[in-house]
Design a protein around this motif. Structure first.
Motif, short mmCIF file in Angstrom:
data_model
loop_
_atom_site.label_atom_id
_atom_site.label_comp_id
_atom_site.label_asym_id
_atom_site.label_seq_id
_atom_site.Cartn_x
_atom_site.Cartn_y
_atom_site.Cartn_z
N ASP A 33 32.61 42.18 55.22
CA ASP A 33 33.42 41.03 55.64
C ASP A 33 32.58 39.90 56.23
N LEU A 34 31.44 39.61 55.60
CA LEU A 34 30.55 38.55 56.07
C LEU A 34 31.24 37.19 55.92
N ARG A 35 31.14 36.35 56.95
CA ARG A 35 31.81 35.03 56.94
C ARG A 35 30.91 33.96 57.55
N LEU A 36 31.14 32.74 57.11
CA LEU A 36 30.46 31.59 57.70
C LEU A 36 31.20 31.23 58.99
N ALA A 37 30.46 31.17 60.11
CA ALA A 37 31.09 30.89 61.40
C ALA A 37 30.84 29.46 61.87
N ALA A 38 29.69 28.89 61.50
CA ALA A 38 29.37 27.55 61.99
C ALA A 38 28.31 26.91 61.11
N VAL A 39 28.30 25.59 61.13
CA VAL A 39 27.26 24.80 60.48
C VAL A 39 26.74 23.85 61.54
N HIS A 40 25.43 23.89 61.78
CA HIS A 40 24.82 23.03 62.79
C HIS A 40 23.80 22.12 62.13
N ASN A 41 23.72 20.91 62.61
CA ASN A 41 22.71 19.95 62.19
C ASN A 41 22.70 19.68 60.69
N ALA A 42 23.85 19.67 60.07
CA ALA A 42 23.93 19.36 58.64
C ALA A 42 23.73 17.86 58.43
N LYS A 43 22.91 17.53 57.46
CA LYS A 43 22.68 16.13 57.11
C LYS A 43 22.97 15.98 55.63
N LEU A 44 23.92 15.14 55.32
CA LEU A 44 24.28 14.88 53.93
C LEU A 44 23.70 13.52 53.55
N THR A 45 22.69 13.56 52.70
CA THR A 45 22.02 12.31 52.33
C THR A 45 22.32 11.90 50.90
N GLY A 46 23.20 12.64 50.25
CA GLY A 46 23.55 12.30 48.88
C GLY A 46 24.40 13.39 48.26
N SER A 47 24.58 13.30 46.97
CA SER A 47 25.34 14.31 46.24
C SER A 47 24.66 14.52 44.90
N ALA A 48 25.12 15.50 44.17
CA ALA A 48 24.55 15.79 42.85
C ALA A 48 25.50 15.29 41.77
N VAL A 49 24.94 14.80 40.69
CA VAL A 49 25.74 14.34 39.56
C VAL A 49 25.41 15.21 38.35
N PRO A 50 26.29 15.22 37.34
CA PRO A 50 26.04 16.04 36.16
C PRO A 50 24.65 15.78 35.56
N GLY A 51 24.00 16.86 35.18
CA GLY A 51 22.67 16.77 34.59
C GLY A 51 21.55 16.98 35.58
N GLU A 52 21.84 16.89 36.87
CA GLU A 52 20.82 17.12 37.88
C GLU A 52 20.76 18.61 38.21
N THR A 53 19.57 19.08 38.54
CA THR A 53 19.39 20.47 38.94
C THR A 53 19.35 20.54 40.46
N VAL A 54 20.19 21.40 41.02
CA VAL A 54 20.24 21.59 42.46
C VAL A 54 19.44 22.85 42.79
N CYS A 55 18.43 22.71 43.65
CA CYS A 55 17.65 23.86 44.11
C CYS A 55 18.14 24.24 45.51
N LEU A 56 18.56 25.49 45.65
CA LEU A 56 19.07 25.99 46.93
C LEU A 56 18.01 26.85 47.60
N HIS A 57 17.91 26.73 48.92
CA HIS A 57 16.96 27.51 49.70
C HIS A 57 17.71 28.09 50.91
N ALA A 58 17.46 29.35 51.23
CA ALA A 58 18.06 29.97 52.42
C ALA A 58 17.08 30.98 52.99
N THR A 59 16.92 30.95 54.31
CA THR A 59 16.03 31.86 55.01
C THR A 59 16.78 32.44 56.20
N VAL A 60 16.67 33.74 56.40
CA VAL A 60 17.25 34.38 57.58
C VAL A 60 16.30 34.13 58.75
N LEU A 61 16.81 33.48 59.80
CA LEU A 61 16.00 33.17 60.98
C LEU A 61 16.11 34.25 62.04
N GLY A 62 17.28 34.87 62.14
CA GLY A 62 17.47 35.87 63.18
C GLY A 62 18.73 36.69 62.96
#
Length: 79
Positions: A33-62
């Motif tokens: 039952d893993l859930r997202l509880a909070a988002v901190h310091n999110a910065k949205l500087t744009g969006s993706a449009v069709p044809g663009e490749t989105v690279c996702l990165h995630a690291t466990v900090l603690g």
């Protein structure tokens, strides 16, 4: 008119990847039952449009019991 992938969906994609990364350590039991509880310091500087490749990165900090802190980002080219 082209469609956009809004920033909020990019945040969701990073959160989903973070959940996969958090569950990937074979030395730790799975977290039910893993859930997202909070988002901190999110910065949205744009969006993706069709044809663009989105690279996702995630690291466990603690980890503290069932809580996991993840740092992640979504990139489209240099953005």
């Amino acid at each position: 008119m082209s469609s956009l992938m809004p920033g909020v969906l990019l945040i969701e994609a990073v959160a989903q990847l973070g959940g996969v990364v958090a569950q990937a350590d074979p030395t730790l039991p799975p977290l039910p039952d893993l859930r997202l509880a909070a988002v901190h310091n999110a910065k949205l500087t744009g969006s993706a449009v069709p044809g663009e490749t989105v690279c996702l990165h995630a690291t466990v900090l603690g980890r503290m019991g069932p809580l996991i802190q993840i740092e992640g980002r979504a990139e489209v080219g240099p953005k």
